[in-house]
Design a protein around this motif. Structure first.
Motif, mmCIF file in Angstrom:
data_model
loop_
_atom_site.group_PDB
_atom_site.id
_atom_site.type_symbol
_atom_site.label_atom_id
_atom_site.label_comp_id
_atom_site.label_asym_id
_atom_site.label_seq_id
_atom_site.Cartn_x
_atom_site.Cartn_y
_atom_site.Cartn_z
ATOM 1 N N SER A 62 0.830 -1.205 0.000
ATOM 2 C CA SER A 62 0.000 0.000 0.000
ATOM 3 C C SER A 62 0.866 1.257 0.000
ATOM 4 O O SER A 62 2.041 1.229 0.370
ATOM 5 C CB SER A 62 -0.928 0.023 1.223
ATOM 6 O OG SER A 62 -0.177 0.176 2.409
ATOM 7 N N GLN A 64 0.033 5.811 0.393
ATOM 8 C CA GLN A 64 -0.832 6.978 0.303
ATOM 9 C C GLN A 64 0.050 8.214 0.188
ATOM 10 O O GLN A 64 1.167 8.231 0.695
ATOM 11 C CB GLN A 64 -1.792 7.093 1.491
ATOM 12 C CG GLN A 64 -1.159 7.479 2.798
ATOM 13 C CD GLN A 64 -2.197 7.628 3.900
ATOM 14 O OE1 GLN A 64 -3.091 6.796 4.064
ATOM 15 N NE2 GLN A 64 -2.087 8.701 4.668
ATOM 16 N N LYS A 85 -5.600 13.817 -2.690
ATOM 17 C CA LYS A 85 -4.988 12.648 -2.066
ATOM 18 C C LYS A 85 -5.018 11.453 -3.013
ATOM 19 O O LYS A 85 -5.938 11.303 -3.818
ATOM 20 C CB LYS A 85 -5.745 12.280 -0.785
ATOM 21 C CG LYS A 85 -5.689 13.339 0.316
ATOM 22 C CD LYS A 85 -4.329 13.384 0.976
ATOM 23 C CE LYS A 85 -4.327 14.332 2.174
ATOM 24 N NZ LYS A 85 -3.026 14.364 2.867
ATOM 25 N N TYR A 87 -4.536 7.154 -2.928
ATOM 26 C CA TYR A 87 -4.473 5.941 -2.115
ATOM 27 C C TYR A 87 -4.398 4.732 -3.054
ATOM 28 O O TYR A 87 -5.126 4.656 -4.040
ATOM 29 C CB TYR A 87 -5.724 5.792 -1.233
ATOM 30 C CG TYR A 87 -6.042 6.987 -0.384
ATOM 31 C CD1 TYR A 87 -5.508 7.124 0.903
ATOM 32 C CD2 TYR A 87 -6.891 7.991 -0.856
ATOM 33 C CE1 TYR A 87 -5.809 8.233 1.688
ATOM 34 C CE2 TYR A 87 -7.204 9.096 -0.077
ATOM 35 C CZ TYR A 87 -6.657 9.217 1.196
ATOM 36 O OH TYR A 87 -6.961 10.310 1.970
ATOM 37 N N TYR A 88 -3.535 3.791 -2.693
ATOM 38 C CA TYR A 88 -3.390 2.586 -3.523
ATOM 39 C C TYR A 88 -3.092 1.400 -2.625
ATOM 40 O O TYR A 88 -2.201 1.458 -1.771
ATOM 41 C CB TYR A 88 -2.270 2.800 -4.535
ATOM 42 C CG TYR A 88 -1.865 1.581 -5.327
ATOM 43 C CD1 TYR A 88 -2.809 0.714 -5.863
ATOM 44 C CD2 TYR A 88 -0.521 1.304 -5.543
ATOM 45 C CE1 TYR A 88 -2.422 -0.403 -6.594
ATOM 46 C CE2 TYR A 88 -0.124 0.196 -6.283
ATOM 47 C CZ TYR A 88 -1.087 -0.650 -6.798
ATOM 48 O OH TYR A 88 -0.702 -1.755 -7.508
ATOM 49 N N GLU A 89 -3.863 0.356 -2.824
ATOM 50 C CA GLU A 89 -3.707 -0.834 -1.996
ATOM 51 C C GLU A 89 -3.881 -2.069 -2.863
ATOM 52 O O GLU A 89 -4.776 -2.112 -3.712
ATOM 53 C CB GLU A 89 -4.751 -0.821 -0.872
ATOM 54 C CG GLU A 89 -4.636 -1.943 0.129
ATOM 55 C CD GLU A 89 -5.677 -1.809 1.232
ATOM 56 O OE1 GLU A 89 -5.304 -1.362 2.333
ATOM 57 O OE2 GLU A 89 -6.866 -2.114 0.974
ATOM 58 N N LYS A 98 -7.786 5.034 -5.136
ATOM 59 C CA LYS A 98 -8.691 6.158 -4.882
ATOM 60 C C LYS A 98 -7.921 7.447 -5.085
ATOM 61 O O LYS A 98 -6.820 7.625 -4.546
ATOM 62 C CB LYS A 98 -9.230 6.097 -3.452
ATOM 63 C CG LYS A 98 -10.240 7.191 -3.094
ATOM 64 C CD LYS A 98 -11.611 6.903 -3.646
ATOM 65 C CE LYS A 98 -12.644 7.927 -3.209
ATOM 66 N NZ LYS A 98 -12.855 7.953 -1.740
ATOM 67 N N SER A 218 4.776 10.708 0.467
ATOM 68 C CA SER A 218 4.356 9.321 0.225
ATOM 69 C C SER A 218 4.692 8.447 1.429
ATOM 70 O O SER A 218 5.806 8.498 1.958
ATOM 71 C CB SER A 218 5.048 8.769 -1.023
ATOM 72 O OG SER A 218 4.658 9.494 -2.171
ATOM 73 N N ILE A 224 -4.504 1.958 5.390
ATOM 74 C CA ILE A 224 -5.570 2.781 4.801
ATOM 75 C C ILE A 224 -6.914 2.271 5.304
ATOM 76 O O ILE A 224 -7.235 1.083 5.160
ATOM 77 C CB ILE A 224 -5.513 2.722 3.266
ATOM 78 C CG1 ILE A 224 -4.121 3.178 2.781
ATOM 79 C CG2 ILE A 224 -6.602 3.586 2.647
ATOM 80 C CD1 ILE A 224 -3.907 3.017 1.293
ATOM 81 N N THR A 228 -12.049 4.551 3.264
ATOM 82 C CA THR A 228 -11.429 5.396 2.239
ATOM 83 C C THR A 228 -11.922 5.011 0.854
ATOM 84 O O THR A 228 -12.070 5.867 -0.026
ATOM 85 C CB THR A 228 -9.894 5.264 2.294
ATOM 86 O OG1 THR A 228 -9.438 5.669 3.579
ATOM 87 C CG2 THR A 228 -9.223 6.116 1.228
#
Length: 241
Positions: A62, A64, A85, A87-89, A98, A218, A224, A228
């Motif tokens: 992940s 963010q 923002k 977000y990556y998971e 996101k 980062s 997260i 989210t």
């Protein structure tokens, strides 16, 4: 008198010849002296860069970050800047992405096998299924975050450009040419040489318009919150498929 002139002319020719030889020698010497500088413009070879990316890929799950997105339209010389923002998971083989942007407000969500783009200003949401293209979607929306060198090679022709310092940060620069265009001409990655993830990304479309995405603050391995990845839509939103 003529003999004196002839001797003087000969001396002049010899002097000019010696000057030419000296100048040539200096040019060669300077060129040889400069070669190490040319070679030293990259802190890492391409293979070393691949090894660094692979090391991050093995433990990545992940990230963010703060995001600044600039969209430049060439023909009308227009520049649109938005911040927000990112977000990556990774959950198994399914990406969760996101992007929450402001001015204008815009929310992109990729989750559970579909994508949604919500624009509150016009009260509409575009959406569709990924339909087995999760890997490609993940590659284009999260480029330079945890992909292995093998994944990159499968999708792009890759070349190493000279290192650059961006915002006092040393970066490795990669030029990526898509093997199948899909509307994109090229991708340029500025990879942070400390974290080995993307710091800046330029996405050039076939029209030569481009996006410039800059990721700051980062946090690798960030926890997260599940909420989210919720996209709260009003009941009267206009849905486009």
């Amino acid at each position: 008198m003529m003999k004196a002139i002839t001797i003087e002319t000969q001396r002049h020719r010899e002097s000019r010849h010696q000057t030419t030889l000296v100048a040539g020698f200096l040019c060669v010497s300077v060129s040889l002296w400069l070669l190490p500088s040319v070679w030293a413009q990259n802190a890492f070879t391409l293979d070393q860069v691949f090894a660094k990316l692979d090391a991050v890929s093995k433990t990545f799950h992940s990230v963010q970050a703060d995001l600044q997105r600039t969209h430049v339209t060439i023909i009308v010389n227009d520049k649109d800047v938005a911040t927000g923002k990112f977000y990556y998971e990774r959950q198994g083989k399914e990406p969760r992405v996101k992007m929450d942007l402001t001015k204008p407000e815009e929310h992109l969500l990729i989750d559970k096998g579909k994508w949604q783009l919500y624009q509150p200003g016009v009260n509409q949401v575009q959406q569709g299924l990924l339909s087995g293209h999760q890997n490609q979607v993940e590659m284009y929306t999260s480029l330079g975050f945890g992909q292995s060198s093998q994944e990159l090679k499968q999708n792009f022709e890759i070349s190493l450009l000279p290192d650059e310092t961006v915002d006092l940060r040393k970066t490795t620069v990669l030029e990526l040419k898509p093997r199948t265009s899909k509307g994109f001409k090229s991708f340029r990655l500025w990879i942070d040489q400390q974290q080995w993830i993307t710091y800046q990304l330029k996405v050039t479309e076939t029209s030569n318009d481009y996006f410039l995405l800059k990721y700051s603050n980062s946090k690798l391995g960030a926890t997260i919150a599940p909420s989210t990845f919720d996209l709260r839509l009003p009941k009267n939103v206009n849905v486009l498929k």
